[in-house]
Structures are given as structure tokens and as C-alpha cells.
Design an enzyme around this catalytic site. Structure first.
Site, PDB file in Angstrom:
ATOM      1  N   ARG A  87       0.832  -1.189   0.000  1.00 49.57           N
ATOM      2  CA  ARG A  87       0.000   0.000   0.000  1.00 49.57           C
ATOM      3  C   ARG A  87       0.875   1.251   0.000  1.00 49.57           C
ATOM      4  NH1 ARG A  87      -3.948   2.146   4.877  1.00 49.57           N
ATOM      5  NH2 ARG A  87      -3.676   4.305   4.331  1.00 49.57           N
ATOM      6  N   ARG A  96      -5.950   2.581  -3.075  1.00 52.27           N
ATOM      7  CA  ARG A  96      -5.324   1.704  -2.088  1.00 52.27           C
ATOM      8  C   ARG A  96      -5.226   0.296  -2.643  1.00 52.27           C
ATOM      9  NH1 ARG A  96      -4.511   5.967   0.414  1.00 52.27           N
ATOM     10  NH2 ARG A  96      -5.515   6.535   2.344  1.00 52.27           N
ATOM     11  N   ASP A  99      -6.174  -1.612   2.403  1.00 50.46           N
ATOM     12  CA  ASP A  99      -6.357  -0.765   3.582  1.00 50.46           C
ATOM     13  C   ASP A  99      -6.988  -1.635   4.663  1.00 50.46           C
ATOM     14  OD1 ASP A  99      -6.342   1.613   4.935  1.00 50.46           O
ATOM     15  OD2 ASP A  99      -8.230   2.331   4.087  1.00 50.46           O
ATOM     16  N   ASP A 101      -8.306  -1.386   8.570  1.00 51.58           N
ATOM     17  CA  ASP A 101      -8.587  -0.490   9.695  1.00 51.58           C
ATOM     18  C   ASP A 101      -9.050  -1.297  10.895  1.00 51.58           C
ATOM     19  OD1 ASP A 101      -8.001   1.943   8.469  1.00 51.58           O
ATOM     20  OD2 ASP A 101     -10.027   2.155   7.660  1.00 51.58           O
TER      21      ASP A 101
HETATM   22  N1  LIG Z   1     -15.688   3.123  -0.948  1.00 47.07           N
HETATM   23  C1  LIG Z   1     -14.538   3.325  -0.292  1.00 47.07           C
HETATM   24  N2  LIG Z   1     -13.928   4.521  -0.384  1.00 47.07           N
HETATM   25  C2  LIG Z   1     -12.752   4.720   0.287  1.00 47.07           C
HETATM   26  C3  LIG Z   1     -12.171   3.691   1.067  1.00 47.07           C
HETATM   27  C4  LIG Z   1     -12.848   2.435   1.136  1.00 47.07           C
HETATM   28  O1  LIG Z   1     -12.400   1.477   1.810  1.00 47.07           O
HETATM   29  N3  LIG Z   1     -14.021   2.297   0.450  1.00 47.07           N
HETATM   30  N4  LIG Z   1     -10.992   3.899   1.718  1.00 47.07           N
HETATM   31  C5  LIG Z   1     -10.358   5.055   1.612  1.00 47.07           C
HETATM   32  C6  LIG Z   1      -9.057   5.238   2.289  1.00 47.07           C
HETATM   33  O2  LIG Z   1      -9.050   4.823   3.559  1.00 47.07           O
HETATM   34  C7  LIG Z   1     -10.884   6.180   0.840  1.00 47.07           C
HETATM   35  N5  LIG Z   1     -12.128   5.911   0.206  1.00 47.07           N
END
Ligand SMILES: Nc1nc2c(c(=O)[nH]1)N=C(CO)CN2
Length: 186
Positions: A87, A96, A99, A101
């Protein structure tokens, strides 16, 4: 004692594992191999990029895992898996490869509620300077994001936010219906 961690996964670019779907699937295997115990996995969803137009659609999913280590160690493990899928961390809303979290760990509140309230009321630039890379639990933007709440409702609809007092089901009902409708199960 084992605590349940809720983890959000997202990808909108291929990685060495393949497509975004293959990348999220490979990340789940990596989680299971890392000493965390995979308890439940949501369906995979196609979600429009947030903010709109900033990149291709994402594949998002959530997992519930059991962990015996403290939250900073779980976060370090997630960062290590992200790094293995290369990443790029430069652009806040950019695309990404992967990602991961940490949304919540049991009913942990980190830092304490008063500090979180103080930070929330700061302008975004001061937020970043006062609370640079601090781990905040539950994740501070969890309630706002359909792309997190829809998969989370698959695996933990009754999880209750320890500060807000609302469940995942409540949070999902509170966001605009159009946000929910733009998300499709794969
Ligand atoms: N739909 C969607 N949009 C995003 C996402 C994500 O996981 N899903 N993650 C992001 C950066 O953390 C920025 N935007």
C-alpha cells in the site's frame, strides 16, 4: 483473555495477490496466519469510491477476529500486512492496494472519552498535529461510512459503540438511504 477485534478491509487497485477481490481474500488469509483467530467474515461488497470520483470502486469487507494482544500490537500487525501488499501511504483519499482499519477491540476506548471529545472539536489541521498517528478506538469515522457499516452489519449488527451507545444496526439506519443503496454484494 481473547478480545474480539472488528477489522475493515478495502482495496481498489490490484496488488501482487491479483484483483481487489483477490487482494482482500489474500489479506484475510494473512490475518488468519498472523496469530489472530478469524471468527467471522462478511460478504464482499462493491462500493463507490469516497470521495466520489477520487478513484475506481472499492471492494470492502469486514472481519471479526479474536486477539490476545493489546490494540497497538494488533494495529502493528495490520500495518505489517498492508505493507506486504505494498500500500502507498502518501495520499489520504488516494487509491489503495490494501487498507486495513482496526474499527474496535472489545469495548476499548482509546484515548479516554474526554480526550477524544477535545480532538473531535479541533479543526482538521490541528487534529492532525495534536493527534498525529495516535490509535483512536472505536475508529472515529466508523459511524459515517456506509462502506464500513454495510459489511460490519453482516458480522456484528448488535455490536454497541461504547461511547455513542448505538448499535451497528442503529448507525446504518442513521446514514442516508442513497449511500446504502449504492453498495452491492459481490
Ligand atoms: N468506498 C470506499 N472509499 C474509500 C475507502 C474504502 O475502503 N471504500 N478507503 C479510503 C481510504 O481509507 C478512501 N475511500
Amino acid at each position: 483473555m481473547e478480545q474480539e477485534c472488528l477489522i475493515a478491509l478495502g482495496s481498489n487497485l490490484g496488488s501482487r495477490a491479483g484483483s481487489p477481490v483477490e487482494t482482500v481474500a489474500a489479506a484475510l488469509s494473512a490475518l488468519a496466519d498472523s496469530g489472530l483467530r478469524l471468527r467471522r467474515v462478511s460478504r464482499f461488497f462493491a462500493t463507490p469510491c469516497f470521495p466520489a470520483g477520487a478513484g475506481p470502486d472499492y471492494v470492502n469487507a469486514c472481519a471479526a477476529v479474536g486477539a490476545t494482544m493489546p490494540p497497538p500490537a494488533v494495529l502493528a500487525l495490520l500495518h505489517d500486512i498492508e505493507a506486504r501488499f505494498a500500500r502507498e501511504r502518501t495520499d489520504r483519499w488516494g487509491s489503495r492496494t490494501l487498507d486495513l482499519d482496526l474499527l474496535a477491540q472489545g469495548d476499548a476506548v482509546l484515548p479516554d472519552a474526554a480526550t477524544q471529545t477535545r480532538w473531535r472539536d479541533l479543526a482538521p489541521d490541528r487534529q492532525r498535529s495534536e493527534a498525529p498517528e495516535t490509535l483512536i478506538l472505536p475508529h472515529p469515522r466508523l459511524q459515517e461510512r456506509a462502506f464500513v457499516l454495510v459489511p460490519l452489519a453482516d458480522i456484528a449488527p448488535d455490536w454497541r459503540h461504547p461511547l455513542a451507545g448505538t448499535t451497528v444496526r442503529d448507525m446504518l439506519t442513521a446514514i442516508p438511504g442513497s449511500d446504502r443503496a449504492s453498495i452491492t454484494a459481490l
